[in-house]
Motif scaffolding. Structure first.
Motif, PDB file in Angstrom:
ATOM      1  N   MET A   1       2.547   8.456   4.649  1.00  0.00           N
ATOM      2  CA  MET A   1       2.722   7.461   4.042  1.00  0.00           C
ATOM      3  C   MET A   1       2.616   7.330   2.687  1.00  0.00           C
ATOM      4  SD  MET A   1       0.835   3.426   4.828  1.00  0.00           S
ATOM      5  CE  MET A   1       1.459   3.585   6.511  1.00  0.00           C
ATOM      6  N   GLN A   2       3.793   6.899   1.841  1.00  0.00           N
ATOM      7  CA  GLN A   2       3.358   6.744   0.296  1.00  0.00           C
ATOM      8  C   GLN A   2       2.424   5.780  -0.068  1.00  0.00           C
ATOM      9  OE1 GLN A   2       7.366   6.215  -0.830  1.00  0.00           O
ATOM     10  NE2 GLN A   2       7.161   3.743  -1.259  1.00  0.00           N
ATOM     11  N   GLY A   4       1.424   2.997  -2.600  1.00  0.00           N
ATOM     12  CA  GLY A   4       2.247   2.040  -3.585  1.00  0.00           C
ATOM     13  C   GLY A   4       1.379   1.061  -4.410  1.00  0.00           C
ATOM     14  N   ARG A   5       2.233   0.536  -5.221  1.00  0.00           N
ATOM     15  CA  ARG A   5       1.473  -0.413  -6.144  1.00  0.00           C
ATOM     16  C   ARG A   5       1.247  -1.682  -4.982  1.00  0.00           C
ATOM     17  NH1 ARG A   5       4.855  -0.566 -10.909  1.00  0.00           N
ATOM     18  NH2 ARG A   5       4.358  -2.496 -11.103  1.00  0.00           N
ATOM     19  N   TRP A   6       0.692  -2.784  -5.666  1.00  0.00           N
ATOM     20  CA  TRP A   6       0.435  -3.842  -4.839  1.00  0.00           C
ATOM     21  C   TRP A   6       1.522  -4.780  -4.877  1.00  0.00           C
ATOM     22  CZ3 TRP A   6      -1.985  -6.565  -1.232  1.00  0.00           C
ATOM     23  CH2 TRP A   6      -1.981  -7.608  -1.128  1.00  0.00           C
ATOM     24  N   ARG A   7       2.214  -4.768  -5.889  1.00  0.00           N
ATOM     25  CA  ARG A   7       3.416  -5.557  -6.101  1.00  0.00           C
ATOM     26  C   ARG A   7       4.487  -5.053  -5.124  1.00  0.00           C
ATOM     27  NH1 ARG A   7       5.489  -5.057 -11.522  1.00  0.00           N
ATOM     28  NH2 ARG A   7       3.551  -6.399 -11.889  1.00  0.00           N
ATOM     29  N   ARG A  13       8.704  -3.673   0.106  1.00  0.00           N
ATOM     30  CA  ARG A  13       9.402  -2.565  -0.253  1.00  0.00           C
ATOM     31  C   ARG A  13       8.702  -1.344   0.397  1.00  0.00           C
ATOM     32  NH1 ARG A  13      10.878  -3.822  -6.470  1.00  0.00           N
ATOM     33  NH2 ARG A  13       8.803  -4.635  -6.317  1.00  0.00           N
ATOM     34  N   ILE A  14       7.487  -1.287   0.514  1.00  0.00           N
ATOM     35  CA  ILE A  14       6.747  -0.264   1.240  1.00  0.00           C
ATOM     36  C   ILE A  14       5.861  -0.930   2.157  1.00  0.00           C
ATOM     37  CG2 ILE A  14       7.293   1.528  -0.381  1.00  0.00           C
ATOM     38  CD1 ILE A  14       4.198   1.119  -0.950  1.00  0.00           C
TER      39      ILE A  14
END
Length: 163
Positions: A1-2, A4-7, A13-14
């Motif tokens: 799993m990548q 990601g940023r909170w946004r 998106r993820i």
């Protein structure tokens, strides 16, 4: 799993990272189930010990009531017996009846000394009443003796196996 940023997570998106479970091998047992298991242990383990100490060792009930060593010996024998059962099988008869198990942080059985310490901390927390009421305050629902010794009581959904 990548990662990601909170946004990105918020906008979908993820996927968010999965949170590790509090217990690696099962869900925590409910406080009511733990209480029922304790009642079963009291009748199956402690009552026969009381009978043996009262009538076999001391001879009669009047001797048990007048002797301060009788109750102490009974509680000590109960603690030793339940600690042996927890160390060998991870369960007492009450835990087995309600399909719960006492494990450490990794989900393994606890040793005899840890089980014995857990029993005497249980007595202390029952005496203080705070340790027994702690599951109603804490988010994880663990008692004082489980919190101090880093043990947990989990539901034992696995099929029983012979050790």
């Amino acid at each position: 799993m990548q990662k990601g940023r909170w946004r990105d997570i918020k906008q979908g998106r993820i996927a968010p990272p999965s949170m590790p479970s509090s217990s690696p091998c099962g869900a925590p047992a409910s406080y009511f189930t733990r209480f029922k298991a304790q009642v079963v242990d009291t009748f199956m383990l402690y009552t026969p010990i009381l009978y043996l100490v009262t009538y076999v060792i001391l001879g009669r009930a009047e001797e048990f009531r007048s002797n301060e060593w009788g109750p102490f010996l009974s509680v000590a024998l109960y603690g030793i017996l339940s600690s042996i059962l927890l160390a060998l099988h991870g369960q007492t008869p009450g835990c087995k009846a309600y399909k719960i198990r006492v494990v450490d942080r990794e989900g393994k059985k606890i040793g005899f000394l840890r089980a014995l310490g857990r029993f005497f901390l249980f007595l202390l927390s029952a005496l203080l009443l705070f340790g027994i009421a702690l599951p109603f305050i804490r988010q994880k629902g663990s008692t004082l003796h489980d919190w101090i010794l880093d043990t947990s009581v989990i539901n034992d959904d696995a099929p029983s196996s012979v050790d």
